[in-house]
Design a protein around this motif. Structure first.
Motif, PDB file in Angstrom:
ATOM      1  N   LEU A 194       0.771  -1.288  -0.193  1.00 13.83           N
ATOM      2  CA  LEU A 194      -0.336   0.516   0.182  1.00 13.83           C
ATOM      3  C   LEU A 194       1.038   1.093  -0.311  1.00 13.83           C
ATOM      4  O   LEU A 194       1.594   0.998   0.934  1.00 13.83           O
ATOM      5  N   ALA A 195       0.918   2.004  -1.055  1.00 15.37           N
ATOM      6  CA  ALA A 195       1.706   3.368  -0.985  1.00 15.37           C
ATOM      7  C   ALA A 195       1.044   4.501  -0.199  1.00 15.37           C
ATOM      8  O   ALA A 195       1.570   4.325   0.522  1.00 15.37           O
ATOM      9  N   PHE A 196       0.042   4.285  -0.094  1.00 17.29           N
ATOM     10  CA  PHE A 196      -0.729   5.317   1.004  1.00 17.29           C
ATOM     11  C   PHE A 196      -2.036   4.638   1.384  1.00 17.29           C
ATOM     12  O   PHE A 196      -2.680   3.681   0.672  1.00 17.29           O
ATOM     13  N   GLU A 197      -2.978   5.382   2.501  1.00 18.28           N
ATOM     14  CA  GLU A 197      -4.161   4.813   2.792  1.00 18.28           C
ATOM     15  C   GLU A 197      -4.659   5.833   1.640  1.00 18.28           C
ATOM     16  O   GLU A 197      -4.784   6.915   1.226  1.00 18.28           O
ATOM     17  N   PRO A 198      -5.773   4.541   1.189  1.00 20.62           N
ATOM     18  CA  PRO A 198      -6.206   5.463   0.338  1.00 20.62           C
ATOM     19  C   PRO A 198      -7.398   6.189   0.127  1.00 20.62           C
ATOM     20  O   PRO A 198      -7.570   6.443   1.776  1.00 20.62           O
ATOM     21  N   ILE A 199      -7.488   7.381  -0.740  1.00 19.60           N
ATOM     22  CA  ILE A 199      -9.014   8.712  -0.110  1.00 19.60           C
ATOM     23  C   ILE A 199      -9.767   7.988  -0.598  1.00 19.60           C
ATOM     24  O   ILE A 199      -9.850   8.556  -2.416  1.00 19.60           O
ATOM     25  N   VAL A 200     -11.250   8.039  -0.538  1.00 15.20           N
ATOM     26  CA  VAL A 200     -12.897   7.205  -1.272  1.00 15.20           C
ATOM     27  C   VAL A 200     -13.128   8.198  -0.897  1.00 15.20           C
ATOM     28  O   VAL A 200     -13.487   8.701   0.635  1.00 15.20           O
ATOM     29  N   ALA A 201     -13.960   8.948  -1.560  1.00 19.60           N
ATOM     30  CA  ALA A 201     -14.679  10.614  -0.842  1.00 19.60           C
ATOM     31  C   ALA A 201     -15.881  10.392  -1.679  1.00 19.60           C
ATOM     32  O   ALA A 201     -16.275  10.485  -2.826  1.00 19.60           O
ATOM     33  N   PHE A 202     -17.283  10.522  -1.085  1.00 11.49           N
ATOM     34  CA  PHE A 202     -18.560  10.427  -1.840  1.00 11.49           C
ATOM     35  C   PHE A 202     -18.459  11.557  -2.049  1.00 11.49           C
ATOM     36  O   PHE A 202     -19.609  12.161  -0.574  1.00 11.49           O
ATOM     37  N   GLY A 203     -19.880  12.677  -2.770  1.00 14.34           N
ATOM     38  CA  GLY A 203     -20.747  13.369  -1.999  1.00 14.34           C
ATOM     39  C   GLY A 203     -19.887  14.902  -1.812  1.00 14.34           C
ATOM     40  O   GLY A 203     -18.912  14.985  -2.310  1.00 14.34           O
ATOM     41  N   ASN A 204     -20.601  15.537  -0.820  1.00 12.15           N
ATOM     42  CA  ASN A 204     -20.116  16.951  -0.400  1.00 12.15           C
ATOM     43  C   ASN A 204     -18.653  16.380   1.143  1.00 12.15           C
ATOM     44  O   ASN A 204     -17.645  17.508   0.393  1.00 12.15           O
ATOM     45  N   ASN A 205     -18.333  15.097   0.470  1.00 14.27           N
ATOM     46  CA  ASN A 205     -16.928  14.833   1.421  1.00 14.27           C
ATOM     47  C   ASN A 205     -15.281  14.630   0.181  1.00 14.27           C
ATOM     48  O   ASN A 205     -14.412  15.092   0.681  1.00 14.27           O
ATOM     49  N   SER A 206     -16.584  14.730  -0.860  1.00 16.59           N
ATOM     50  CA  SER A 206     -15.466  14.967  -2.035  1.00 16.59           C
ATOM     51  C   SER A 206     -14.247  16.330  -2.165  1.00 16.59           C
ATOM     52  O   SER A 206     -13.664  16.798  -3.115  1.00 16.59           O
ATOM     53  N   ALA A 207     -15.168  17.715  -1.178  1.00 12.41           N
ATOM     54  CA  ALA A 207     -14.428  18.900  -1.280  1.00 12.41           C
ATOM     55  C   ALA A 207     -13.342  18.981  -0.278  1.00 12.41           C
ATOM     56  O   ALA A 207     -12.614  20.090  -0.260  1.00 12.41           O
ATOM     57  N   TYR A 208     -12.649  17.795   0.506  1.00 14.35           N
ATOM     58  CA  TYR A 208     -11.716  17.606   1.522  1.00 14.35           C
ATOM     59  C   TYR A 208     -11.048  16.836   0.326  1.00 14.35           C
ATOM     60  O   TYR A 208     -10.483  15.594   0.209  1.00 14.35           O
ATOM     61  N   PRO A 209     -10.059  18.236   0.065  1.00 12.87           N
ATOM     62  CA  PRO A 209      -8.468  17.066  -0.770  1.00 12.87           C
ATOM     63  C   PRO A 209      -7.953  15.795  -0.164  1.00 12.87           C
ATOM     64  O   PRO A 209      -7.507  15.160  -0.601  1.00 12.87           O
ATOM     65  N   HIS A 210      -7.562  16.053   1.088  1.00 14.06           N
ATOM     66  CA  HIS A 210      -7.504  14.799   1.655  1.00 14.06           C
ATOM     67  C   HIS A 210      -7.800  14.227   2.874  1.00 14.06           C
ATOM     68  O   HIS A 210      -8.403  14.952   3.670  1.00 14.06           O
ATOM     69  N   TYR A 211      -9.120  13.204   2.713  1.00 15.69           N
ATOM     70  CA  TYR A 211     -10.458  13.110   3.224  1.00 15.69           C
ATOM     71  C   TYR A 211      -9.907  11.575   4.129  1.00 15.69           C
ATOM     72  O   TYR A 211      -9.422  10.754   3.070  1.00 15.69           O
ATOM     73  N   THR A 212     -10.662  11.018   5.519  1.00 12.85           N
ATOM     74  CA  THR A 212     -10.342   9.923   5.438  1.00 12.85           C
ATOM     75  C   THR A 212     -11.692   9.244   5.269  1.00 12.85           C
ATOM     76  O   THR A 212     -12.882   9.131   5.519  1.00 12.85           O
ATOM     77  N   PRO A 213     -12.193   7.520   4.608  1.00 11.76           N
ATOM     78  CA  PRO A 213     -13.360   7.337   4.334  1.00 11.76           C
ATOM     79  C   PRO A 213     -13.272   7.004   5.931  1.00 11.76           C
ATOM     80  O   PRO A 213     -13.466   6.802   6.724  1.00 11.76           O
ATOM     81  N   LYS A 214     -15.332   7.194   5.556  1.00 13.98           N
ATOM     82  CA  LYS A 214     -16.028   6.957   6.148  1.00 13.98           C
ATOM     83  C   LYS A 214     -17.567   6.138   6.033  1.00 13.98           C
ATOM     84  O   LYS A 214     -16.875   5.588   5.134  1.00 13.98           O
ATOM     85  N   ASP A 215     -17.986   6.176   6.450  1.00 16.27           N
ATOM     86  CA  ASP A 215     -18.853   5.335   6.430  1.00 16.27           C
ATOM     87  C   ASP A 215     -20.622   5.808   4.826  1.00 16.27           C
ATOM     88  O   ASP A 215     -22.037   5.527   5.536  1.00 16.27           O
ATOM     89  N   THR A 216     -20.155   6.648   4.758  1.00 12.57           N
ATOM     90  CA  THR A 216     -21.062   7.619   4.026  1.00 12.57           C
ATOM     91  C   THR A 216     -21.383   6.638   2.589  1.00 12.57           C
ATOM     92  O   THR A 216     -20.303   5.836   2.123  1.00 12.57           O
ATOM     93  N   ILE A 217     -22.496   6.413   2.631  1.00 14.64           N
ATOM     94  CA  ILE A 217     -22.771   6.031   1.063  1.00 14.64           C
ATOM     95  C   ILE A 217     -23.274   6.576  -0.232  1.00 14.64           C
ATOM     96  O   ILE A 217     -23.893   7.498  -0.311  1.00 14.64           O
TER      97      ILE A 217
END
Length: 362
Positions: A194-217
């Motif tokens: 793993l090169a780094f923790e993957p960024i997976v962002a849905f919806g408004n969460n994608s407005a955070y350039p470096h985001y930590t994935p949560k339970d957003t569907i």
């Protein structure tokens, strides 16, 4: 390291350490030390977490504690191994060695050495600070390093394709955290790290350039950012793609602007170009649409043994692009309550052209 003959391995590491020795002659130092894990691995092939590499104009020495002695003897190339009494006495062992070698002027890494270590060395030697000496050497990739980065990207793109299908087939079902877990699992199954923790962002969460994935569907018409990378034999890859499943005119509008910024920036890439010029090309495109204030990070960075290396493509960069740099170009815009879009590719600078190491559709 790929499969090479012993002579070829010796040649690779001799060339690397000779570049450091050439710098010693230029700055007038008798020896250079590094305790940076990536730097001593690059220069010696020792993969342990703790050690101090000493390079003089004639010889190379690696000081380790007893946990790593056997490993260092098996791995280190063209290097004399010296065992310290314990891990807390590495510095004292280095000082004694340098005194035996009659070193008076010692080059250190100002960007890596702690203040406490600096003060100790200063009591015994005239200190000559260096700034990213090894990192600048590492920025120009050797042919086999490029091969390893390409292999890491192959793994990454296989998983990215699976992820796009996973998203497309699970709208209103799948969580960001589940996608991130899938990415990590599949990279490992395909033989990568793993090169780094993957960024997976849905919806408004994608407005955070470096985001930590949560339970957003994931929902239809969501902005989606997937930023991910694998490693292969220590070398990193890095790619970002933005998706939207449905019919979202705002996404299409902003996506095309980010893509325009990326393609125009890529068009500027060639050896000798100041890195900041490429950054400002992206800014110029965003300004055309009054969106420059939503571009909140650098345009790119080198990739290799670390995910972020030189050169840096930012407004403050003093770096120039060189042949055999491997860099990212990753413009993005991030708008609160709307979403973010980033498009990132990994690119090799060649003598008269560039090569896209990542070629995933965008």
């Amino acid at each position: 390291m790929l499969s090479f003959t012993e002579n070829k391995i010796n040649e690779i590491y001799n060339k690397r350490t000779q570049k450091v020795k050439n710098q010693l002659n230029i700055i007038g130092a008798d020896a250079f030390i590094t305790n940076n894990r990536n730097n001593f691995y690059y220069l010696s092939n020792f993969s342990g977490s703790t050690g101090i590499l000493v390079i003089t104009t004639n010889e190379n020495y690696l000081i380790v504690d007893g946990r790593y002695t056997l490993r260092a003897k098996n791995e280190a190339v063209n290097t004399t191994i010296i065992e310290a009494n314990d891990k807390n006495r590495l510095t004292n062992t280095v000082i004694n060695l340098l005194k035996e070698l009659k070193v008076s002027k010692l080059a250190v890494e100002a960007n890596n050495l702690t203040l406490s270590s600096y003060l100790v060395y200063q009591e015994h030697f005239k200190i000559i600070p260096t700034y990213f000496l090894v990192e600048n050497i590492r920025a120009i990739k050797e042919e086999h390093e490029i091969s390893l980065i390409k292999k890491a990207m192959e793994i990454t793109q296989v998983v990215l394709k699976e992820v796009e299908e996973l998203l497309k087939n699970n709208i209103s079902k799948i969580k960001e955290s589940e996608v991130a877990f899938y990415i990590k699992k599949r990279i490992t199954e395909l033989g990568g790290g793993l090169a780094f923790e993957p960024i997976v962002a849905f919806g408004n969460n994608s407005a955070y350039p470096h985001y930590t994935p949560k339970d957003t569907i994931l929902q239809e018409n969501d902005f989606i950012i997937i930023d991910m990378g694998a490693t292969y034999l220590g070398y990193h890859s890095d790619i970002t793609r933005s998706f939207c499943f449905g019919n979202n005119p705002k996404f299409k509008e902003l996506y095309n602007i980010v893509l325009e910024a990326q393609l125009n920036s890529i068009d500027l890439l060639k050896a000798g170009v100041p890195a900041k010029e490429v950054f400002f090309k992206a800014v110029e495109i965003f300004k055309k649409y009054n969106l420059e204030s939503y571009f909140t990070h650098g345009l790119g960075h080198g990739v290799g043994l670390e995910i972020h290396e030189l050169p840096s493509l930012s407004s403050a960069s003093n770096d120039y692009l060189n042949i055999s740099n491997v860099i990212t170009i990753e413009p993005g815009i991030y708008i609160e309550n709307i979403g973010g879009i980033r498009i990132e590719d990994l690119i090799l600078i060649k003598e008269n052209s560039i090569e896209l190491i990542s070629n995933y559709p965008k």
